[in-house]
Design a protein around this motif. Structure first.
Motif, PDB file in Angstrom:
ATOM      1  N   PHE A 154     -24.537 -35.728  14.994  1.00  0.00           N
ATOM      2  CA  PHE A 154     -23.438 -34.876  16.147  1.00  0.00           C
ATOM      3  C   PHE A 154     -22.349 -34.406  14.906  1.00  0.00           C
ATOM      4  O   PHE A 154     -21.866 -33.438  14.845  1.00  0.00           O
ATOM      5  N   GLU A 155     -21.579 -35.488  14.453  1.00  0.00           N
ATOM      6  CA  GLU A 155     -20.430 -35.144  13.669  1.00  0.00           C
ATOM      7  C   GLU A 155     -20.293 -34.252  12.698  1.00  0.00           C
ATOM      8  O   GLU A 155     -19.576 -33.427  12.533  1.00  0.00           O
ATOM      9  N   PRO A 156     -21.389 -34.454  11.638  1.00  0.00           N
ATOM     10  CA  PRO A 156     -21.062 -33.659  10.403  1.00  0.00           C
ATOM     11  C   PRO A 156     -21.309 -31.981  10.804  1.00  0.00           C
ATOM     12  O   PRO A 156     -20.325 -31.189  10.481  1.00  0.00           O
ATOM     13  N   PRO A 157     -22.386 -31.725  11.677  1.00  0.00           N
ATOM     14  CA  PRO A 157     -22.283 -30.180  12.053  1.00  0.00           C
ATOM     15  C   PRO A 157     -21.438 -29.761  12.846  1.00  0.00           C
ATOM     16  O   PRO A 157     -20.776 -28.388  12.660  1.00  0.00           O
ATOM     17  N   TYR A 158     -21.054 -30.676  13.958  1.00  0.00           N
ATOM     18  CA  TYR A 158     -20.016 -30.156  14.857  1.00  0.00           C
ATOM     19  C   TYR A 158     -18.623 -30.026  14.048  1.00  0.00           C
ATOM     20  O   TYR A 158     -17.783 -29.069  14.405  1.00  0.00           O
ATOM     21  N   VAL A 159     -18.090 -30.768  13.347  1.00  0.00           N
ATOM     22  CA  VAL A 159     -16.939 -30.807  12.371  1.00  0.00           C
ATOM     23  C   VAL A 159     -17.061 -29.908  11.280  1.00  0.00           C
ATOM     24  O   VAL A 159     -15.875 -28.886  11.187  1.00  0.00           O
ATOM     25  N   ILE A 160     -18.177 -29.519  10.661  1.00  0.00           N
ATOM     26  CA  ILE A 160     -18.226 -28.747   9.404  1.00  0.00           C
ATOM     27  C   ILE A 160     -18.263 -27.500   9.832  1.00  0.00           C
ATOM     28  O   ILE A 160     -17.548 -26.248   9.320  1.00  0.00           O
TER      29      ILE A 160
END
Length: 273
Positions: free
Chosen positions: A188-194
């Motif tokens: 979740f975190e990498p694609p959501y933030v980047i």
């Protein structure tokens, strides 16, 4: 249903929609990038662990450098790599120092041919240290007399790894595989933030979040969560079955070896008649 308002029973329609909607199904296929990256990550972690488990000059420093990314918050990692990959920023600058032309470089976060590879690389960078520490703990628990006996017999480093280390840490290898693959299905975190899930980088969890909180399709998002749970359960069971068949559990012989021994014994018995 939405968070508020009338709820309507639709049977299995939400579940069929999970596999018929292009964005949901594409997100499932996108998990393949992260699963492939998880195996690369495990390979790198095992390689470093096999070296750093023994006396190496500066070994503690290397362990610290490799484990540090895991201590960084996932949101912070996302922001770090968002600027790292942005056009004309860190990565492009370093490549230009080497001799690359900026115009010949791809858009690391917009080009659909490479953006998912770029984002999965952040997961490899972050979690390699965690896997390495688990491997090191397992390797250091192996009886040192085994290495001494192997050295007396003239075993090479590869032979020690193949016949001593691998069989001794098989349980930890399977554990790391389970953690890595289940984690790959719920990124979740990498694609959501980047990227915010744009340009074809939306993973299953990112799409689920958008459907639930932006589109208010709570019923569909809930169905996606159940499908994800089933996928993780199936993946875990398949890995455990593979462990029992190929590696064995604890002191138990692998099922494959047991069957082979029974087949050989049966053939010997028939040949002696």
């Amino acid at each position: 249903m939405k968070y508020i308002g009338e709820r309507k029973f639709v049977g299995l329609k939400n579940y069929s929609e999970v596999f018929s909607r292009k964005d949901c199904f594409q997100a499932l296929k996108l998990s393949g990038y992260y699963i492939a990256a998880s195996f690369l990550q495990l390979g790198i972690a095992l390689w470093f662990a096999s070296i750093l488990s023994f006396r190496v000059k500066g070994g503690s420093l290397y362990k610290g450098f490799l484990f540090f990314p895991y201590l960084v918050c996932g949101i912070a990692v996302g922001f770090i790599f968002k600027f790292f990959y942005t056009r004309g920023f860190v990565l492009d600058t370093v490549l230009q120092w080497i001799g690359f032309d900026l115009q010949s470089l791809p858009y690391w976060l917009k080009d659909k041919k490479i953006n998912n590879i770029s984002i999965t690389a952040t997961s490899v960078w972050r979690y390699t240290g965690q896997n390495m520490v688990l491997f090191i703990g397992a390797i250091m628990s192996v009886d040192s007399t085994l290495y001494e006996a192997a050295a007396i017999d003239g075993a090479t480093g590869w032979n020690k790894f193949r016949y001593i280390i691998l069989p001794s840490i098989k349980t930890i290898i399977v554990l790391n595989m389970i953690l890595s693959i289940t984690g790959s299905l719920s990124v979740f975190e990498p694609p959501y933030v980047i990227t915010g899930g744009e340009f074809g980088t939306g993973t299953y969890f990112v799409i689920m979040n958008k459907l639930a909180h932006e589109s208010q399709k709570v019923g569909l998002a809930s169905a996606m969560a159940i499908v994800l749970f089933v996928l993780i359960l199936v993946a875990t069971l398949l890995q455990k079955a593979g462990e029992w068949y190929f590696l064995g559990v604890g002191d138990q012989e692998p099922i494959r070896n047991i069957r082979r021994q029974k087949r050989i014994a049966k053939q010997a018995e028939e040949g002696g008649r």
